[in-house]
Design an enzyme around this catalytic site. Sequence first.
Site, PDB file in Angstrom:
ATOM      1  N   SER A 444       0.815  -1.216   0.000  1.00 61.82           N
ATOM      2  CA  SER A 444       0.000   0.000   0.000  1.00 61.82           C
ATOM      3  C   SER A 444       0.847   1.264   0.000  1.00 61.82           C
ATOM      4  CB  SER A 444      -0.950  -0.004   1.200  1.00 61.82           C
ATOM      5  OG  SER A 444      -0.239   0.016   2.431  1.00 61.82           O
ATOM      6  N   ASP A 445       1.871   1.320   0.853  1.00 57.37           N
ATOM      7  CA  ASP A 445       2.658   2.554   0.913  1.00 57.37           C
ATOM      8  C   ASP A 445       3.630   2.671  -0.257  1.00 57.37           C
ATOM      9  OD1 ASP A 445       4.235   0.506   1.907  1.00 57.37           O
ATOM     10  OD2 ASP A 445       4.840   1.552   3.725  1.00 57.37           O
ATOM     11  N   CYS A 446       4.107   1.551  -0.783  1.00 51.02           N
ATOM     12  CA  CYS A 446       4.989   1.604  -1.954  1.00 51.02           C
ATOM     13  C   CYS A 446       4.229   2.132  -3.169  1.00 51.02           C
ATOM     14  CB  CYS A 446       5.556   0.221  -2.265  1.00 51.02           C
ATOM     15  SG  CYS A 446       6.559  -0.478  -0.950  1.00 51.02           S
TER      16      CYS A 446
END
Length: 715
Positions: A444-446
């Site tokens: 998700s954060d990548c």
Amino acid sequence: MNRLAKTDYSRWRMLDEDGKHTWHYLDDDEAARTWPQTLADKYYLGLPLDLPDLPTATSPLDSAINGLKFFSKLQLPPGNWGCEYGGPMFLLPGVVIAWVVTETPIPQAYAIEIKNYLMARANPVDGGWGLHSEGDSSVFGTSLNYTVLRLLGVDSEHPVMVQARGLLHRLGGALNAPHWSKFWLAVLGVCDWEVVNPVPPEAWLLPDWVPVAPWRWWVHIRQVFLPMSWIWSKRWTAAETDVVRALRRELFVQPWESIEWAAHRNDIAPTDNYHPKSWLLNSVNWILSNIWIPYLRPRSLATRAEDWVSKLIDMEDANSDYADLASVNGPLNMIVCYIRDGPDSYSVRRHRERMEEFLWVNKEGMLANGTNGVQCWDTAFLIQAVWSAGLAEDAQFKPMLVQALEFLDRQQIRENCQDQGVCYRHVRKGAWAFSNRDQGYGVSDCISEALKAVIVLQKEADGYPQLLEDQRIFDAVDTLLTYQNPSGGCASYEPTRGSEYLEMLNTAEVFGRIMVEYDYPECTSAVLTALVLFSKHWPDYRREEIQTFIQRGVDFIKRAQRPDGSWYGSWAVCFTYGTMFALECLRSAGETYENSEHVRRGCEFLLSKQREDGGWSESFQSCEQMTYIEHPTGSQVVQTAFAIIAVLSVDYPDVEPIHRGVRMIMSRQQRNGEWLQEGIEGIFNKSCAITYPNYKFIFPILALGKFGRKYPHLV
């Protein structure tokens, strides 16, 4: 006898094939001449760079520019940045044991530098190794790394080995090792399989609706459990060798022949017992070991389970072209392929090739990275740092950023997995992985950080190529919108699938919070800030869904704030990191120091931790103990940058403490523009520290540039 050999560091080269990193030792003089060492190679290896001094920075923005001038020289030809991603001390043993038991030749240069690295990382006081490079010595680290050194030819009477063995014996020997260590030693033949608590592949036959079914587990633990269960069920052990027979004498405090293996399944040293086995897990293990396996387990069911696990392993290999999720399940998958397909099979040969990508060489020797790199992650952050510093349209940095954008363009995952539902994979079309496209796991954060990097260059900066058309941006957003949990928070690889009660079945013992996905403030914040930026440029795309997502996410961030005003960070050290993300998130939702009590409390927490020299100091132990603990060496450049970015983002009104922090970062900068390595930056599973060495460039550049733009008159 006591001195180890050393390779000629001028002969090492790191090859970057569009984000696939492999190290090569050039014995041949002509080969070394025609493939000259790059500045990046020399930097990674700790060799002299002989760079000229830069003009002395007279302002924070000048300091950011000097830092970027240095860091830009480390950009690799495909456009990304590389670095070691080390720290965990249980990774090399898995790689080396897998090589040994699969008859994989170990190049002499590798063997030499692995030995050098492990010798350099032995605890200078007691001679052991810990869970990670800055941790206290443990049976896990000591038993496995001692084994690696013996497999690579180090004599048992070498002083380092004598000291390590003495410590291991004082800790009770290898019988006091945690589950993963006993498993690896059983594969090697040093332990009997009876000492390994059950890893039944039958779990993979459970219907999906069952609350404990493995598809509900966190992806890393289920992808490790998968090949472990197949090997455990086969009770496969490598051929006995003289070294294995010697290790049977050296790793235990009692004669090997007299050990009642089953009686020691649950033995574990206090040094290793970070997450003690629950009463439920002990009960399940007892039933499996004493009733199910000896009396009730049909061979036909075991075979069916092994066959299904084998197919799931093949799907993991196929969906990543054998790169696999990370450097624990990769070696395990290779062993499965070796047992099943034979040493000369394509699957084993391809695993051998891809396992090279887990290795890294630094000034201490050769280590194993936690994954096959951090390429997309660091590159996305660097782009954003340059943009935030106001330098994206500076002609001297534009070619660097174009290359970085081109890299992210090529690394976007363009399709979902084959048999996605069958192998329990989350959607990934439009995603970015942590490392590269081959690895193939969206996070998700990548996804969020890469998406923001693309948008700021393609939509907010002038003169950049429009490489990703709208539909590819929409694909990324569509995938991001699948990550929100009912709580409003976001997890990492996929939404939470199981209950936290599954931690009662945590068999690893050395890690916490590994059985299921959790809501992470930093992941949630990354997704929300990406969606806010996206909606600025595409306001009509899935408008209501995005607005609802953002509001629910902001509500989660506010609930996740701790009583002291901080946010816990699970992926880097620690409260400074989590609080930076949370405050940036709240700012994206329109909240500032002036209008938000949550923001004020977050700022007050950070300012309460500022040291006399203007910096912030936080240790990885904060993550273990879930309370703020200062680093024993004092202020850290990385955590200071986290704190400055956080308070700047929400318009903290008092510039004086921020300015003090900025001056501290500037004071640590070297005359060539670099910052030196300080304390370890990252963490995972609460207890294991891991390095992010590029953070010492990316976040200081961002902090200094952001400050310089906001307060150009301050020096």
